[in-house]
Write a protein that holds these residues in place. Structure first.
Motif, PDB file in Angstrom:
ATOM      1  N   MET A   7       0.845  -1.196   0.000  1.00  6.87           N
ATOM      2  CA  MET A   7       0.000   0.000   0.000  1.00  6.87           C
ATOM      3  C   MET A   7       0.878   1.244   0.000  1.00  6.87           C
ATOM      4  O   MET A   7       1.884   1.303   0.698  1.00  6.87           O
ATOM      5  N   SER A   8       0.481   2.213  -0.769  1.00  8.34           N
ATOM      6  CA  SER A   8       1.211   3.474  -0.826  1.00  8.34           C
ATOM      7  C   SER A   8       1.292   4.105   0.565  1.00  8.34           C
ATOM      8  O   SER A   8       0.312   4.128   1.299  1.00  8.34           O
ATOM      9  N   SER A   9       2.451   4.639   0.882  1.00  4.35           N
ATOM     10  CA  SER A   9       2.600   5.326   2.175  1.00  4.35           C
ATOM     11  C   SER A   9       1.793   6.617   2.206  1.00  4.35           C
ATOM     12  O   SER A   9       1.546   7.175   3.261  1.00  4.35           O
ATOM     13  N   ARG A  10       1.345   7.095   1.047  1.00  3.54           N
ATOM     14  CA  ARG A  10       0.514   8.298   0.975  1.00  3.54           C
ATOM     15  C   ARG A  10      -0.960   7.986   1.212  1.00  3.54           C
ATOM     16  O   ARG A  10      -1.782   8.878   1.325  1.00  3.54           O
ATOM     17  N   SER A  11      -1.301   6.698   1.235  1.00  2.00           N
ATOM     18  CA  SER A  11      -2.681   6.301   1.499  1.00  2.00           C
ATOM     19  C   SER A  11      -2.974   6.468   2.972  1.00  2.00           C
ATOM     20  O   SER A  11      -2.079   6.350   3.809  1.00  2.00           O
ATOM     21  N   THR A  12      -4.222   6.714   3.284  1.00  5.00           N
ATOM     22  CA  THR A  12      -4.600   6.851   4.684  1.00  5.00           C
ATOM     23  C   THR A  12      -5.488   5.682   5.073  1.00  5.00           C
ATOM     24  O   THR A  12      -6.200   5.129   4.249  1.00  5.00           O
ATOM     25  N   GLY A  13      -5.449   5.307   6.311  1.00  5.64           N
ATOM     26  CA  GLY A  13      -6.223   4.179   6.790  1.00  5.64           C
ATOM     27  C   GLY A  13      -7.643   4.515   7.196  1.00  5.64           C
ATOM     28  O   GLY A  13      -8.394   3.648   7.601  1.00  5.64           O
ATOM     29  N   ASN A  14      -8.039   5.761   7.081  1.00  7.42           N
ATOM     30  CA  ASN A  14      -9.367   6.148   7.563  1.00  7.42           C
ATOM     31  C   ASN A  14     -10.244   6.695   6.435  1.00  7.42           C
ATOM     32  O   ASN A  14     -10.821   7.762   6.548  1.00  7.42           O
ATOM     33  N   GLY A  15     -10.343   5.932   5.339  1.00  8.26           N
ATOM     34  CA  GLY A  15     -11.232   6.318   4.255  1.00  8.26           C
ATOM     35  C   GLY A  15     -10.613   7.187   3.190  1.00  8.26           C
ATOM     36  O   GLY A  15     -11.302   7.678   2.308  1.00  8.26           O
ATOM     37  N   GLY A  16      -9.301   7.359   3.216  1.00 12.17           N
ATOM     38  CA  GLY A  16      -8.647   8.175   2.204  1.00 12.17           C
ATOM     39  C   GLY A  16      -8.324   7.374   0.960  1.00 12.17           C
ATOM     40  O   GLY A  16      -8.821   6.275   0.752  1.00 12.17           O
ATOM     41  N   SER A  17      -7.492   7.930   0.130  1.00  8.98           N
ATOM     42  CA  SER A  17      -7.077   7.268  -1.109  1.00  8.98           C
ATOM     43  C   SER A  17      -6.187   6.082  -0.780  1.00  8.98           C
ATOM     44  O   SER A  17      -5.244   6.212  -0.003  1.00  8.98           O
ATOM     45  N   CYS A  18      -6.479   4.951  -1.374  1.00  9.12           N
ATOM     46  CA  CYS A  18      -5.716   3.740  -1.081  1.00  9.12           C
ATOM     47  C   CYS A  18      -5.297   3.070  -2.384  1.00  9.12           C
ATOM     48  O   CYS A  18      -6.122   2.481  -3.087  1.00  9.12           O
ATOM     49  N   VAL A  19      -4.026   3.157  -2.691  1.00 13.21           N
ATOM     50  CA  VAL A  19      -3.469   2.537  -3.881  1.00 13.21           C
ATOM     51  C   VAL A  19      -2.537   1.424  -3.443  1.00 13.21           C
ATOM     52  O   VAL A  19      -1.732   1.611  -2.532  1.00 13.21           O
TER      53      VAL A  19
END
Length: 68
Positions: free
Chosen positions: A9-21
């Motif tokens: 998972m991208s480190s720029r993704s967030t675990g609380n409903g954000g963008s997840c790549v």
């Protein structure tokens, strides 16, 4: 470098409903997917295409897609 990897998972993704790549290497290709819509499938790239994309991204070639 033909070994398969687990999804990363991208480190720029967030675990609380954000963008997840997520991305992985599988069957000699790089696969990319939206972790919130895994059933939608993946986009696949050759390693050369992926390398070119990362090179361009690191150089800021796609920054204009973000708008002002």
């Amino acid at each position: 470098m033909s070994s398969d990897t687990s999804w990363i998972m991208s480190s720029r993704s967030t675990g609380n409903g954000g963008s997840c790549v997520e991305a992985r290497r599988h069957d000699g290709l790089i696969e990319v997917r939206n972790s919130k819509a895994r059933q939608a499938g993946t986009v696949q790239f050759t390693t050369e295409e992926w390398d070119s994309f990362l090179y361009g991204a690191k150089r800021g070639e796609f920054d204009r897609l973000l708008g002002d």
